[in-house]
Design a protein around this motif. Structure first.
Motif, PDB file in Angstrom:
ATOM      1  N   ALA A 171      20.346 -39.230 -54.977  1.00 34.60           N
ATOM      2  CA  ALA A 171      20.161 -38.308 -53.864  1.00 34.60           C
ATOM      3  C   ALA A 171      21.286 -37.282 -53.850  1.00 34.60           C
ATOM      4  CB  ALA A 171      20.129 -39.080 -52.548  1.00 34.60           C
ATOM      5  N   ARG A 172      21.049 -36.196 -53.122  1.00 41.59           N
ATOM      6  CA  ARG A 172      22.087 -35.166 -52.960  1.00 41.59           C
ATOM      7  C   ARG A 172      22.555 -35.197 -51.509  1.00 41.59           C
ATOM      8  NH1 ARG A 172      20.723 -29.276 -54.971  1.00 41.59           N
ATOM      9  NH2 ARG A 172      21.251 -30.229 -56.971  1.00 41.59           N
ATOM     10  N   ILE A 173      23.853 -35.451 -51.326  1.00 45.21           N
ATOM     11  CA  ILE A 173      24.436 -35.615 -49.989  1.00 45.21           C
ATOM     12  C   ILE A 173      25.333 -34.419 -49.697  1.00 45.21           C
ATOM     13  CG2 ILE A 173      25.642 -37.176 -48.436  1.00 45.21           C
ATOM     14  CD1 ILE A 173      23.220 -38.447 -49.819  1.00 45.21           C
ATOM     15  N   LEU A 174      25.129 -33.793 -48.534  1.00 45.92           N
ATOM     16  CA  LEU A 174      25.988 -32.693 -48.090  1.00 45.92           C
ATOM     17  C   LEU A 174      26.909 -33.202 -46.988  1.00 45.92           C
ATOM     18  CD1 LEU A 174      26.837 -29.707 -47.857  1.00 45.92           C
ATOM     19  CD2 LEU A 174      24.891 -29.366 -46.311  1.00 45.92           C
ATOM     20  N   VAL A 175      28.207 -33.055 -47.201  1.00 47.98           N
ATOM     21  CA  VAL A 175      29.206 -33.465 -46.211  1.00 47.98           C
ATOM     22  C   VAL A 175      29.832 -32.209 -45.616  1.00 47.98           C
ATOM     23  CG1 VAL A 175      31.315 -34.780 -45.803  1.00 47.98           C
ATOM     24  CG2 VAL A 175      29.671 -35.556 -47.535  1.00 47.98           C
ATOM     25  N   VAL A 176      29.715 -32.034 -44.298  1.00 45.93           N
ATOM     26  CA  VAL A 176      30.274 -30.867 -43.610  1.00 45.93           C
ATOM     27  C   VAL A 176      31.301 -31.371 -42.606  1.00 45.93           C
ATOM     28  CG1 VAL A 176      29.762 -28.770 -42.321  1.00 45.93           C
ATOM     29  CG2 VAL A 176      28.035 -29.730 -43.854  1.00 45.93           C
ATOM     30  N   CYS A 216      29.909 -41.652 -51.866  1.00 48.48           N
ATOM     31  CA  CYS A 216      28.658 -41.138 -52.429  1.00 48.48           C
ATOM     32  C   CYS A 216      28.651 -41.238 -53.954  1.00 48.48           C
ATOM     33  CB  CYS A 216      28.445 -39.688 -52.009  1.00 48.48           C
ATOM     34  SG  CYS A 216      28.169 -39.471 -50.236  1.00 48.48           S
ATOM     35  N   THR A 217      29.788 -40.917 -54.574  1.00 47.52           N
ATOM     36  CA  THR A 217      29.873 -40.993 -56.040  1.00 47.52           C
ATOM     37  C   THR A 217      29.736 -42.423 -56.512  1.00 47.52           C
ATOM     38  OG1 THR A 217      31.326 -39.037 -56.042  1.00 47.52           O
ATOM     39  CG2 THR A 217      31.280 -40.397 -58.040  1.00 47.52           C
ATOM     40  N   ARG A 218      30.366 -43.333 -55.804  1.00 49.56           N
ATOM     41  CA  ARG A 218      30.298 -44.744 -56.191  1.00 49.56           C
ATOM     42  C   ARG A 218      28.876 -45.289 -56.046  1.00 49.56           C
ATOM     43  NH1 ARG A 218      34.522 -48.495 -53.253  1.00 49.56           N
ATOM     44  NH2 ARG A 218      33.085 -48.196 -51.503  1.00 49.56           N
ATOM     45  N   MET A 219      28.110 -44.745 -55.098  1.00 50.55           N
ATOM     46  CA  MET A 219      26.723 -45.169 -54.914  1.00 50.55           C
ATOM     47  C   MET A 219      25.771 -44.471 -55.889  1.00 50.55           C
ATOM     48  SD  MET A 219      26.517 -45.309 -50.718  1.00 50.55           S
ATOM     49  CE  MET A 219      24.840 -45.955 -50.691  1.00 50.55           C
ATOM     50  N   GLY A 220      26.318 -43.550 -56.693  1.00 48.39           N
ATOM     51  CA  GLY A 220      25.502 -42.882 -57.700  1.00 48.39           C
ATOM     52  C   GLY A 220      24.803 -41.630 -57.220  1.00 48.39           C
ATOM     53  N   ARG A 255      21.379 -24.718 -49.140  1.00 44.11           N
ATOM     54  CA  ARG A 255      20.196 -23.997 -49.617  1.00 44.11           C
ATOM     55  C   ARG A 255      19.780 -24.434 -51.021  1.00 44.11           C
ATOM     56  NH1 ARG A 255      22.907 -19.683 -46.757  1.00 44.11           N
ATOM     57  NH2 ARG A 255      21.759 -19.280 -44.821  1.00 44.11           N
ATOM     58  N   GLN A 256      20.654 -25.227 -51.688  1.00 41.02           N
ATOM     59  CA  GLN A 256      20.276 -25.803 -52.981  1.00 41.02           C
ATOM     60  C   GLN A 256      19.245 -26.912 -52.815  1.00 41.02           C
ATOM     61  OE1 GLN A 256      23.771 -26.952 -55.294  1.00 41.02           O
ATOM     62  NE2 GLN A 256      25.042 -25.510 -54.145  1.00 41.02           N
ATOM     63  N   GLY A 257      19.137 -27.425 -51.585  1.00 43.64           N
ATOM     64  CA  GLY A 257      18.250 -28.558 -51.320  1.00 43.64           C
ATOM     65  C   GLY A 257      19.036 -29.843 -51.266  1.00 43.64           C
ATOM     66  N   VAL A 258      18.983 -30.556 -50.152  1.00 40.15           N
ATOM     67  CA  VAL A 258      19.736 -31.803 -49.981  1.00 40.15           C
ATOM     68  C   VAL A 258      18.842 -32.852 -49.321  1.00 40.15           C
ATOM     69  CG1 VAL A 258      22.026 -30.741 -49.875  1.00 40.15           C
ATOM     70  CG2 VAL A 258      20.676 -30.931 -47.790  1.00 40.15           C
ATOM     71  N   ASP A 259      19.273 -34.110 -49.415  1.00 37.92           N
ATOM     72  CA  ASP A 259      18.520 -35.227 -48.838  1.00 37.92           C
ATOM     73  C   ASP A 259      19.123 -35.709 -47.524  1.00 37.92           C
ATOM     74  OD1 ASP A 259      16.530 -35.806 -51.064  1.00 37.92           O
ATOM     75  OD2 ASP A 259      18.411 -35.915 -52.158  1.00 37.92           O
ATOM     76  N   VAL A 260      20.453 -35.714 -47.449  1.00 40.83           N
ATOM     77  CA  VAL A 260      21.145 -36.199 -46.255  1.00 40.83           C
ATOM     78  C   VAL A 260      22.306 -35.259 -45.964  1.00 40.83           C
ATOM     79  CG1 VAL A 260      22.360 -38.127 -45.162  1.00 40.83           C
ATOM     80  CG2 VAL A 260      20.559 -38.582 -46.840  1.00 40.83           C
ATOM     81  N   VAL A 261      22.553 -35.000 -44.666  1.00 38.96           N
ATOM     82  CA  VAL A 261      23.697 -34.198 -44.243  1.00 38.96           C
ATOM     83  C   VAL A 261      24.566 -35.045 -43.330  1.00 38.96           C
ATOM     84  CG1 VAL A 261      24.472 -32.132 -43.033  1.00 38.96           C
ATOM     85  CG2 VAL A 261      22.361 -32.065 -44.374  1.00 38.96           C
ATOM     86  N   LEU A 262      25.838 -35.205 -43.700  1.00 40.73           N
ATOM     87  CA  LEU A 262      26.831 -35.823 -42.820  1.00 40.73           C
ATOM     88  C   LEU A 262      27.549 -34.676 -42.122  1.00 40.73           C
ATOM     89  CD1 LEU A 262      28.292 -38.577 -45.217  1.00 40.73           C
ATOM     90  CD2 LEU A 262      26.395 -38.762 -43.603  1.00 40.73           C
ATOM     91  N   ASP A 300      30.864 -48.272 -43.221  1.00 40.05           N
ATOM     92  CA  ASP A 300      30.022 -47.570 -42.250  1.00 40.05           C
ATOM     93  C   ASP A 300      29.200 -46.479 -42.937  1.00 40.05           C
ATOM     94  OD1 ASP A 300      31.094 -49.099 -40.192  1.00 40.05           O
ATOM     95  OD2 ASP A 300      32.716 -47.665 -39.815  1.00 40.05           O
ATOM     96  N   ILE A 301      29.846 -45.718 -43.802  1.00 39.29           N
ATOM     97  CA  ILE A 301      29.149 -44.640 -44.517  1.00 39.29           C
ATOM     98  C   ILE A 301      28.149 -45.222 -45.498  1.00 39.29           C
ATOM     99  CG2 ILE A 301      29.461 -42.644 -46.013  1.00 39.29           C
ATOM    100  CD1 ILE A 301      32.250 -42.316 -44.883  1.00 39.29           C
ATOM    101  N   GLU A 302      28.555 -46.265 -46.225  1.00 40.60           N
ATOM    102  CA  GLU A 302      27.649 -46.897 -47.202  1.00 40.60           C
ATOM    103  C   GLU A 302      26.391 -47.426 -46.518  1.00 40.60           C
ATOM    104  OE1 GLU A 302      29.950 -49.908 -49.087  1.00 40.60           O
ATOM    105  OE2 GLU A 302      30.631 -48.584 -50.697  1.00 40.60           O
ATOM    106  N   GLN A 303      26.575 -48.129 -45.421  1.00 44.73           N
ATOM    107  CA  GLN A 303      25.432 -48.725 -44.730  1.00 44.73           C
ATOM    108  C   GLN A 303      24.500 -47.650 -44.185  1.00 44.73           C
ATOM    109  OE1 GLN A 303      26.238 -50.867 -41.037  1.00 44.73           O
ATOM    110  NE2 GLN A 303      24.803 -52.461 -41.649  1.00 44.73           N
TER     111      GLN A 303
END
Length: 511
Positions: free
Chosen positions: A2-7, A21-25, A42-49, A107-110
């Motif tokens: 997945a692609r994760i965006l962290v703001v 996120c990197t450790r989870m692949g 705008r590249q397209g993401v799956d989850v936004v933190l 917490d983030i992993e779960q």
């Protein structure tokens, strides 16, 4: 993957999220502001933190913009200053979760594991829904969320409660739910609770045996039994008489009830969909509606936004209403003029979709055998509202202002549209000629913007006014879009229109 965006503006938080996120692949994108996050997204993401307190804005206010990025990501709100009101606002507006700092790695992993599992297993999106052809589904934040819930509800047997103002289309949603459910081939029974007579409501719902009361000369099947194996739609359930709410609650729990005057119980396997325009939760707190019945109705609650929040639907709804009315009443087909569309887009629509349809039908009658609908054909109340709004804004700046003042019109941004024109060019052409000389052989439009079609002298081939206006509008919209750096909220503010109207302009001109 997945692609994760962290703001988040905290470097430590971004680093920790990147490691997790990197450790989870997963691929991770890092941003420290709202504007940077939207650009990367705008590249397209799956989850936004998404953090709440950011240098250029409040994350809660921008949550909807992130949720509508390519990929329709799920948004997780993260903040170090959490409170109950903020958490409620985030969750009610569609956030997946509301997390409070300090966060731990687990917490983030779960959270990521749960949201990505949900995305993999969720039901088909709203684009696969079968909806009545007379209704247009908008793409705004509120409608998109409602359609997602509708798609989920259609795959289950859960009770559904539809909330929304009068005229928003609650029955359209109920029928769409029915048509997309496993019960689509079975009956769809509508009960208008507001019109049920108090002394006969129990008989209407549960039926009665012969001789149960004066005038009951034969047994009658109730509406609950008529909905057996199908869907029962309780419209305006907030008006269901309190005296019958207890009996209906039991029938809803057991799917069994006793007709009036009968000693035997009968069964009915119905799926319940209820709707109301009232604040039913407040009614439950005040004791005017049974709280236990409300809990049973709230298997899934879908809030349908009012039309003023889904203005992207207005043009298509107006055209559909005009086409359908003219067809059914043997009138010539009628086009909705741009001027009338402007009025429709600015109107507040207190009566929502129903008011829009009736207003367009009234305009069709007023237009008679004409082939175009104009603002003059609209109901008087709408024309008065438009006139008051126009007078409140004051006269628009335009050619009359230029002629009267000898100065160029003010621009809210530099160089994008009229800021590129020197002030001297208002009295003179680009090459220094006078205004009369420019009319004789030059181009008025080229002074305003070189991309506009030229307007020559009276003897030249002049462009069609409608074509020239459309081209001028396109140049203006593209100029605004460039000046706003591709941000819809900013562009709508610069243009002085609602965001729904701006999205319509973007769609019209291919942006």
């Amino acid at each position: 993957m997945a692609r994760i965006l962290v703001v988040d503006d905290e470097a430590l938080m971004r680093t920790m999220a990147e490691v997790v996120c990197t450790r989870m692949g997963h691929e991770v994108l890092l941003a420290e502001s709202v504007s940077q996050g939207l650009e990367l997204g705008r590249q397209g993401v799956d989850v936004v933190l998404l953090d709440v307190w950011l240098p250029d804005g409040n994350g809660l206010e921008w949550q909807g913009d992130f949720a509508h990025l390519p990929g329709m990501p799920d948004v997780v709100i993260i903040t170090g200053h959490g409170d109950g009101d903020a958490a409620e606002a985030a969750l009610r507006s569609g956030a997946w979760e509301f997390l409070t700092k300090p966060l731990k790695v687990r917490d983030i992993e779960q959270c990521l594991r749960h949201v990505l599992t949900f995305r993999e297993n969720r039901v088909p999106g709203p684009e696969s829904l079968l909806v009545d052809s007379g209704h247009v589904l908008g793409s705004g934040m509120g409608m998109s969320r409602a359609l997602k819930l509708l798609a989920q509800a259609a795959q289950s047997e859960v009770n559904v409660l539809l909330l929304g103002e009068t005229g928003v289309g609650k029955e359209v949603f109920a029928k769409a739910l029915y048509r997309n459910s496993a019960r689509a081939a079975r009956p769809f029974v509508t009960v208008d609770c507001a019109s049920l007579p108090d002394n006969l409501v129990e008989s209407h719902l549960f039926g009665h045996s012969r001789g149960a009361f004066t005038g009951a000369d034969r047994a009658r099947e109730g509406l609950l039994l008529s909905a057996n194996k199908g869907t029962l739609f309780l419209d305006e359930v907030g008006d269901l008489p309190q005296a019958i709410q207890g009996a209906f609650l039991r029938a809803l729990e057991l799917r069994r009830f006793r007709p009036v005057g009968d000693v035997r119980e009968v069964s009915s396997d119905f799926r319940l969909v209820a709707a109301t325009n009232r604040d039913i939760e407040s009614m439950a707190r005040e004791g005017t509606f049974r709280a236990d019945l409300l809990y049973r109705l709230q298997g899934m609650t879908i809030v349908i936004p009012p039309l003023r929040e889904r203005r992207d639907e207005v043009p298509a709804l107006a055209r559909q209403a005009a086409s359908r009315f003219c067809l059914h009443n043997d009138l010539p087909p009628k086009a909705v003029s741009d001027a009338m569309l402007d009025v429709l887009m600015e109107y507040s629509w207190p009566g929502n979709v129903r008011e829009l349809i009736h207003s367009v039908e009234r305009a069709c009658l007023a237009a008679g055998q004409g082939d175009e609908l104009l603002p003059a054909h609209l109901p008087t109340r709408m024309r008065v509202d438009e006139a008051r709004r126009r007078m409140g804004r004051g006269p628009d700046s335009g050619t009359a202002d230029i002629a009267g003042s000898g100065q160029a019109p003010a621009c809210s941004f530099s160089g994008a549209f009229c800021g590129a024109v020197p002030s001297a060019s208002v009295g003179q052409g680009m090459g220094g000629e006078s205004a009369s000389g420019r009319h004789a052989g030059g181009s008025v439009a080229s002074v305003l913007h070189p991309g506009l079609p030229p307007v020559g002298a009276a003897g030249d081939d002049l462009p069609d006014l409608r074509q020239w206006k459309a081209r001028a509008e396109e140049v203006y919209v593209r100029s605004i879009w460039g000046a706003s750096n591709g941000d819809a909220r900013t562009a709508a503010g610069m243009a002085g229109v609602s965001r729904g109207h701006w999205y319509e302009l973007m769609k019209k001109h291919g942006l």
